[in-house]
Design a protein around this motif. Structure first.
Motif, short mmCIF file in Angstrom:
data_model
loop_
_atom_site.label_atom_id
_atom_site.label_comp_id
_atom_site.label_asym_id
_atom_site.label_seq_id
_atom_site.Cartn_x
_atom_site.Cartn_y
_atom_site.Cartn_z
N LEU A 1 0.83 -1.20 0.00
CA LEU A 1 0.00 0.00 0.00
C LEU A 1 0.86 1.25 0.00
O LEU A 1 0.63 2.21 -0.76
CB LEU A 1 -0.91 -0.04 1.23
CG LEU A 1 -2.22 0.75 1.20
CD1 LEU A 1 -3.10 0.33 0.04
CD2 LEU A 1 -2.96 0.56 2.52
N LYS A 2 1.89 1.24 0.85
CA LYS A 2 2.81 2.38 0.91
C LYS A 2 3.55 2.56 -0.41
O LYS A 2 3.69 3.69 -0.91
CB LYS A 2 3.82 2.14 2.03
CG LYS A 2 4.89 3.25 2.14
CD LYS A 2 5.95 2.86 3.14
CE LYS A 2 7.07 3.91 3.17
NZ LYS A 2 8.20 3.49 4.01
N PHE A 3 4.01 1.47 -1.01
CA PHE A 3 4.76 1.54 -2.26
C PHE A 3 3.89 2.13 -3.38
O PHE A 3 4.33 3.01 -4.13
CB PHE A 3 5.25 0.14 -2.66
CG PHE A 3 6.14 0.13 -3.86
CD1 PHE A 3 7.49 0.44 -3.76
CD2 PHE A 3 5.62 -0.19 -5.12
CE1 PHE A 3 8.31 0.42 -4.88
CE2 PHE A 3 6.44 -0.20 -6.24
CZ PHE A 3 7.79 0.11 -6.13
N ILE A 4 2.65 1.67 -3.48
CA ILE A 4 1.74 2.18 -4.51
C ILE A 4 1.52 3.68 -4.31
O ILE A 4 1.59 4.48 -5.25
CB ILE A 4 0.40 1.43 -4.47
CG1 ILE A 4 0.58 -0.03 -4.86
CG2 ILE A 4 -0.62 2.11 -5.40
CD1 ILE A 4 -0.65 -0.89 -4.60
N TYR A 5 1.25 4.06 -3.07
CA TYR A 5 0.98 5.46 -2.78
C TYR A 5 2.18 6.35 -3.12
O TYR A 5 2.04 7.39 -3.77
CB TYR A 5 0.61 5.63 -1.30
CG TYR A 5 0.42 7.08 -0.90
CD1 TYR A 5 -0.80 7.71 -1.11
CD2 TYR A 5 1.46 7.80 -0.33
CE1 TYR A 5 -0.98 9.04 -0.76
CE2 TYR A 5 1.29 9.13 0.02
CZ TYR A 5 0.07 9.74 -0.20
OH TYR A 5 -0.09 11.06 0.14
N GLN B 1 2.54 9.31 -5.96
CA GLN B 1 2.89 10.69 -5.61
C GLN B 1 4.12 11.17 -6.38
O GLN B 1 4.18 12.32 -6.81
CB GLN B 1 3.14 10.79 -4.10
CG GLN B 1 1.93 10.56 -3.22
CD GLN B 1 0.85 11.60 -3.44
OE1 GLN B 1 -0.16 11.32 -4.05
NE2 GLN B 1 1.07 12.80 -2.96
N GLN B 2 5.09 10.29 -6.53
CA GLN B 2 6.35 10.67 -7.19
C GLN B 2 6.19 10.86 -8.69
O GLN B 2 6.76 11.78 -9.28
CB GLN B 2 7.42 9.62 -6.91
CG GLN B 2 7.89 9.54 -5.47
CD GLN B 2 8.71 8.30 -5.18
OE1 GLN B 2 9.04 7.53 -6.10
NE2 GLN B 2 9.03 8.08 -3.92
N ARG B 3 5.42 9.95 -9.33
CA ARG B 3 5.41 9.91 -10.79
C ARG B 3 4.09 10.33 -11.41
O ARG B 3 4.02 10.59 -12.61
CB ARG B 3 5.74 8.49 -11.27
CG ARG B 3 7.03 7.94 -10.71
CD ARG B 3 7.41 6.60 -11.30
NE ARG B 3 6.38 5.59 -11.18
CZ ARG B 3 6.58 4.29 -11.39
NH1 ARG B 3 7.78 3.87 -11.75
NH2 ARG B 3 5.60 3.43 -11.25
N GLY B 4 3.04 10.37 -10.59
CA GLY B 4 1.74 10.73 -11.12
C GLY B 4 0.95 9.55 -11.64
O GLY B 4 -0.18 9.70 -12.10
N TYR B 5 1.51 8.36 -11.57
CA TYR B 5 0.80 7.15 -11.98
C TYR B 5 1.31 5.99 -11.13
O TYR B 5 2.43 6.02 -10.63
CB TYR B 5 0.99 6.85 -13.47
CG TYR B 5 2.43 6.76 -13.92
CD1 TYR B 5 3.12 5.55 -13.87
CD2 TYR B 5 3.11 7.87 -14.40
CE1 TYR B 5 4.44 5.45 -14.27
CE2 TYR B 5 4.44 7.79 -14.81
CZ TYR B 5 5.09 6.59 -14.75
OH TYR B 5 6.40 6.49 -15.15
N PRO B 6 0.50 4.95 -10.96
CA PRO B 6 0.87 3.86 -10.06
C PRO B 6 1.86 2.89 -10.68
O PRO B 6 2.04 2.88 -11.91
CB PRO B 6 -0.48 3.16 -9.79
CG PRO B 6 -1.28 3.44 -11.00
CD PRO B 6 -0.88 4.81 -11.48
#
Length: 199
Positions: A12-16, A20-25
């Protein structure tokens, strides 16, 4: 073997964070690499369980269509994995078990004992503590105690009762005896609880 609920929080943390960093999951493969899972089927299994719990939304026909829901964000925040706006909340320099200062009146404390098991407060639960709350008889309070008479203060949780010039700290555990003291160092009143498992 890693705890499944902890691994799901890692995912969950990794996806979030990638969102946030790239604008896509991230893709399933990227998630596996990021959290140390070699099997895509294992990642898919965790994603399905996260979706069933309402922590993510995903579309099967798209590889990157994974979104962390509001419930997922709450799970991360309460587990002290992320803070609002991805900015770490400053740690407070009191005992190490107090993990996070939410504001001037509220902290999160991880409970490390069995003093309150009869009312469902368990070892390792995260407790929301209001530091400026009015304490009355029967309040559940977090306190600092010198349990071993060695001068080192430890955190614990009890019911508070004022009896004459003394204070009784009453455990909710039939195997433990109350503590009678003249003075007690009270951290605050317990106003909420979070259990760091999402199974």
């Amino acid at each position: 073997m890693p705890n499944k609920s902890t691994k799901q929080l890692d995912i969950l943390k990794f996806i979030y964070e990638k969102q946030q960093q790239r604008g896509y999951p991230p893709t399933v493969r990227e998630i596996g690499d990021g959290v140390g899972l070699a099997s895509s089927s294992t990642v898919h299994g965790h994603l399905t369980r996260l979706q069933n719990k309402g922590f993510i939304q995903k579309k099967a026909e798209k590889t990157r269509a994974i979104t962390v829901t509001n419930a997922g964000l709450q799970a991360l925040k309460q587990a002290d994995v992320i803070m609002s706006n991805s900015t770490p909340t400053p740690k407070i320099d009191t005992p190490e078990d107090i993990l996070t200062s939410i504001n001037d009146q509220t902290v999160i404390l991880q409970h490390h004992s069995n003093t309150m098991i009869n009312i469902g407060i368990l070892n390792h639960d995260f407790l929301l503590i209001q530091t400026d709350a009015t304490i009355i008889d029967g309040s559940i309070v977090a306190v600092k105690l010198d349990k071993n008479n060695d001068g080192e203060l430890q955190n614990d949780v009890y019911r508070y009762f004022k009896e004459g010039n003394q204070i009784r700290l009453q455990p909710e555990n039939s195997n433990l005896k109350p503590i009678i003291a003249d003075n007690v160092n009270i951290i605050g009143k317990v106003i909420g609880i979070y259990r760091n498992e999402i199974n």
